[in-house]
Design an enzyme around this catalytic site. Structure first.
Site, PDB file in Angstrom:
ATOM      1  N   LYS A 184       2.950  -4.377   6.335  1.00  0.00           N
ATOM      2  CA  LYS A 184       3.213  -4.420   4.885  1.00  0.00           C
ATOM      3  C   LYS A 184       4.709  -4.261   4.573  1.00  0.00           C
ATOM      4  O   LYS A 184       5.228  -4.895   3.651  1.00  0.00           O
ATOM      5  CB  LYS A 184       2.398  -3.331   4.169  1.00  0.00           C
ATOM      6  CG  LYS A 184       0.893  -3.618   4.154  1.00  0.00           C
ATOM      7  CD  LYS A 184       0.588  -4.842   3.299  1.00  0.00           C
ATOM      8  CE  LYS A 184      -0.889  -5.120   3.140  1.00  0.00           C
ATOM      9  NZ  LYS A 184      -1.145  -6.336   2.369  1.00  0.00           N
ATOM     10  N   SER A 229       0.858  -1.191   0.000  1.00  0.00           N
ATOM     11  CA  SER A 229       0.000   0.000   0.000  1.00  0.00           C
ATOM     12  C   SER A 229       0.891   1.237   0.000  1.00  0.00           C
ATOM     13  O   SER A 229       2.021   1.199   0.503  1.00  0.00           O
ATOM     14  CB  SER A 229      -0.846  -0.014   1.263  1.00  0.00           C
ATOM     15  OG  SER A 229      -1.378   1.259   1.505  1.00  0.00           O
TER      16      SER A 229
END
Ligand code: GFB
Length: 313
Positions: free
Chosen positions: A141, A108
């Site tokens: 992430k 992201s």
């Protein structure tokens, strides 16, 4: 990927996974592997190992994740860090263990520093502090990226990492507590129009800028990268431009045909002031987004109208 390749789409019921499945099917890939949450808890190491042993996927799109908008990220950081670390660790490790040919991990744009220079280049990763409202998610992430890179370095795997901007499209989450801004705007303006409400309340100041990419464009980028990219560095995927939340609100309001007022609730967080991705790397190797923001919002609103009975919260 040949048309008979065994392709595992982790998270096939989500926003990204649904778009991936649609494109893979339309391109006639015959051997798609999927499992619902009830069939396979991706947070469970033994279950994921057994699933890989049984299905032996050759290619993996890792689109399964615990995701949500600014409020959900800020309220449930423990779930965001635990679920994401477990899901991605299990899938990445078993992709290595069962010798998958290639894995694509989705991250992201919030992995980049809160005040990164704009547009954000891939190499700005870990050059500054993160946005606090989504730090838990972003850290998970970043671990995923580093895990892919570490396995590539030590084990010679072919694991690539893709960083999309804010996504939207059909099958998004329209729950106002946990959704991202675009589905929230569609639902809020639609309901205000139907109920003839005089105003709509939106969060923050309206000044943050965001880059919105339709999920069909992201899916096409993922397929493209699976075929054409095998490098250690992440690749940004975005629309190439951003817009303020206030401008976005005007655009959605107009498309929906709502004529009341907008009121900004300053008790809600703004988040990162701006996160525009530099997409020269992916455009340089031959991919570009197709759908305009206006077209994408219209199409998503049509989907919302046709499916709103399914939206229970
Ligand atoms: O999309 P969003 O929730 O997430 O919010 P982020 C974007 C901006 O829209 C923020 C504002 O400045 C919000 O305050 N906003 C205005 C609203 N009205 C609303 C509303 O009704 N609902 C929502 N949700 N926002 C997320 C991260 O950040 O973006 C995740 O938390 C992830 O980690 C994701 O990276 C893509 O863009 O701020």
């Amino acid at each position: 990927m040949d048309k008979q390749a065994r392709i595992f789409i982790a998270g096939h019921k989500g926003l990204v996974g649904t778009a991936l499945i649609n494109q893979l099917r339309s391109l006639d890939y015959q051997n798609l592997i999927v499992a619902t949450k009830e069939e396979l808890d991706l947070r469970d190491p033994l279950a994921v190992d057994a699933f890989f042993a049984a299905t032996q996927p050759e290619y993996i799109f890792l689109a399964a994740a615990k995701v949500g908008g600014i409020h959900a990220n800020n309220t449930y950081p423990a779930e965001f860090i635990y679920d994401n670390l477990m899901i991605q660790t299990n899938v990445i490790h078993n992709a290595y263990k069962y010798q998958a040919k290639k894995l694509l991990f989705l991250g992201s744009s919030c992995i980049y520093p809160k005040y990164a220079p704009q547009p954000i280049r891939e190499r700005y990763l870990m050059t500054g502090l993160l946005e606090p409202t989504n730090e838990a998610y972003a850290i998970a992430k970043i671990v995923g990226i580093k895990m892919c890179q570490s396995y590539n370095r030590q084990y010679g795997t072919n694991f690539i990492t893709v960083m999309p901007s804010n996504l939207y499209g059909p099958f998004d989450n329209f729950d106002l507590e946990t959704s991202h801004v675009l589905p929230a705007l569609i639902r809020k303006f639609h309901e205000a129009k139907v109920n003839k409400a005089s105003l709509v309340e939106l969060w923050g100041s309206g000044s943050p800028r965001r880059e919105f990419l339709h999920v069909a464009d992201l899916a096409s980028a993922c397929l493209f990268l699976m075929e054409h990219y095998s490098d250690n560095e992440p690749v940004n995927v975005g629309a190439g431009f951003d817009i303020s939340i206030a401008e976005l609100a005007q655009m959605v309001k107009k498309i929906i045909g709502y004529h009341g007022k907008i009121v900004w609730d300053s008790s809600k967080p703004d988040g990162t002031p701006r996160k525009l991705l530099d997409i020269r790397k992916i455009t340089g190797i031959g991919w570009k987004p197709k759908l305009s923001l206006k077209e994408g919002i219209k199409q998503t609103y049509e989907w919302f109208l046709a499916n709103k009975e399914l939206i229970t919260r």
